[in-house]
Design an enzyme around this catalytic site. Structure first.
Site, PDB file in Angstrom:
ATOM      1  N   ASP A  82       9.321 -31.636  98.130  1.00 46.65           N
ATOM      2  CA  ASP A  82       8.473 -32.437  97.243  1.00 46.65           C
ATOM      3  C   ASP A  82       7.146 -32.615  97.974  1.00 46.65           C
ATOM      4  OD1 ASP A  82       7.344 -34.237  95.445  1.00 46.65           O
ATOM      5  OD2 ASP A  82       9.139 -35.489  95.294  1.00 46.65           O
ATOM      6  N   ASP A  93       1.479 -33.967  92.022  1.00 51.67           N
ATOM      7  CA  ASP A  93       2.778 -34.247  92.629  1.00 51.67           C
ATOM      8  C   ASP A  93       3.720 -33.146  92.130  1.00 51.67           C
ATOM      9  OD1 ASP A  93       5.068 -35.444  93.620  1.00 51.67           O
ATOM     10  OD2 ASP A  93       4.827 -37.328  92.524  1.00 51.67           O
ATOM     11  N   HIS A 155       6.464 -40.605  86.562  1.00 55.76           N
ATOM     12  CA  HIS A 155       5.512 -41.713  86.676  1.00 55.76           C
ATOM     13  C   HIS A 155       4.113 -41.271  86.283  1.00 55.76           C
ATOM     14  CE1 HIS A 155       4.473 -39.776  90.587  1.00 55.76           C
ATOM     15  NE2 HIS A 155       5.765 -39.498  90.581  1.00 55.76           N
ATOM     16  N   HIS A 163       2.282 -43.787  92.137  1.00 60.22           N
ATOM     17  CA  HIS A 163       3.145 -44.316  91.087  1.00 60.22           C
ATOM     18  C   HIS A 163       2.385 -45.429  90.369  1.00 60.22           C
ATOM     19  CE1 HIS A 163       7.252 -42.542  92.171  1.00 60.22           C
ATOM     20  NE2 HIS A 163       6.368 -41.937  92.925  1.00 60.22           N
ATOM     21  N   GLU A 188       9.763 -35.737  86.741  1.00 58.87           N
ATOM     22  CA  GLU A 188      10.611 -35.263  87.837  1.00 58.87           C
ATOM     23  C   GLU A 188      12.089 -35.574  87.640  1.00 58.87           C
ATOM     24  OE1 GLU A 188       9.937 -37.025  91.716  1.00 58.87           O
ATOM     25  OE2 GLU A 188       8.601 -38.514  90.882  1.00 58.87           O
ATOM     26  N   GLU A 279       9.774 -30.884  89.570  1.00 57.81           N
ATOM     27  CA  GLU A 279       8.676 -31.798  89.248  1.00 57.81           C
ATOM     28  C   GLU A 279       7.373 -31.042  89.011  1.00 57.81           C
ATOM     29  OE1 GLU A 279       7.554 -34.648  92.300  1.00 57.81           O
ATOM     30  OE2 GLU A 279       6.676 -35.959  90.795  1.00 57.81           O
TER      31      GLU A 279
END
Ligand code: CO
Length: 293
Positions: A82, A93, A155, A163, A188, A279
């Site tokens: 990640d 992200d 998010h 976030h 994600e 994600e």
């Protein structure tokens, strides 16, 4: 919002993911993988938006290699990488899962996570309900015989805030909240053979600024964090490259006790289970843009 910065962050994240996957093999140190990913992000003109997560098997997320750890990838591991990139605070992200060596259970779980993120992206438009995204994710995962992790969510993203306010569920929920044009979202899903619920494990050596305040030790470290990372997560390993490590330890202890910093912990599923994650970061438009593809 500067969409050029988001697009650049997304391109760098995707290129870094392709590079990271070329490194994966049994015997690779988690630490080497994380450091190479972070260095690649810099070499492509970005900054890490958070330290690279190297989470394996039943660890769903937030395992961040420390400077002295000796873990290595093993044949049959299910690895989640990640990674985050930012350009002037515009964050992409992005996470990918991969089986270390061939393993059909790993591959099925990874397929489930990938199908789930694709299904959610396909319906992510202005006016779409977040509950519909959760439902689509859950359906892809449960139809393959696995379980979505319910207490991990996608998010919204805002400049220098990884976030932001809105969560994107990984299962069906009761909510009338809808997506709006221009929102930046990280979707994600996590698919598991475990319980569908993670617990906090060991501290991950990752922190973020909560509320600036006075410290007795390491004011220069706090100043560095404020100017360099702002409100983004950073690793103790990063600080230890710039400052005396004894001082870093004293500073972290004090800053945590005073609520100046927030500490992240590993997130762990049932012992012996496996977890796959996918994600992408997207911008909500009539034709939604996937930044990290
Ligand atoms: Co995320």
């Amino acid at each position: 919002m500067d969409s050029k910065d988001y697009e650049k962050a997304g391109r760098i994240a995707a290129e870094t993911r392709r590079y990271a996957l070329t490194l994966v093999k049994p015997g690779l140190y988690y630490l080497e993988l994380a450091e190479k990913v972070e260095a690649k992000i810099f070499s492509l003109g970005g900054r890490p938006a958070f330290p690279c997560n190297v989470s394996v098997n039943d660890i769903a997320a937030h395992h961040i290699p420390s400077a002295d750890e000796k873990f290595v990838l093993k044949e049959g591991d299910l690895l989640k990488i990640d990674l985050g990139v930012h350009i002037n605070g515009a964050i992409a992200d992005h996470a990918v899962s991969v089986s270390v060596g061939k393993n059909s259970e790993n591959e099925k779980l990874i397929d489930a996570a990938n199908a789930a993120v694709a299904a959610a992206i396909a319906i992510a438009k202005p006016g779409a309900k977040v509950s519909a995204l959760g439902e689509a994710i859950e359906k892809e995962i449960t139809s393959r015989g696995f379980v979505p992790i319910k207490n991990l969510c996608g998010h919204t993203i805002e400049p220098y805030v990884l976030h932001a306010g809105l969560s994107i569920p990984n299962h069906k929920i009761n909510s009338n909240t809808v997506l709006k044009e221009g929102m930046v979202l990280a979707i994600e899903p996590f698919a598991t053979t475990g319980a569908g619920f993670v617990n906090e494990g060991a501290e991950s050596g990752v922190y973020k600024l909560e509320e600036p305040g006075a410290v007795r030790t390491g004011k220069e470290i706090l100043d560095f964090i404020i100017s360099e990372y702002k409100t983004l997560p950073f690793a103790k390993r990063w600080l230890a490259k710039k400052f005396n490590s004894l001082k870093v330890n004293l500073f972290l202890k004090e800053a945590l006790a005073k609520g100046i910093l927030h500490s992240y912990s590993e997130l762990i599923e049932l012992k012996g289970s496996k977890v796959a994650q996918a994600e992408h970061t997207i911008i909500i438009k009539e034709k939604t843009e996937v930044l990290t593809k």
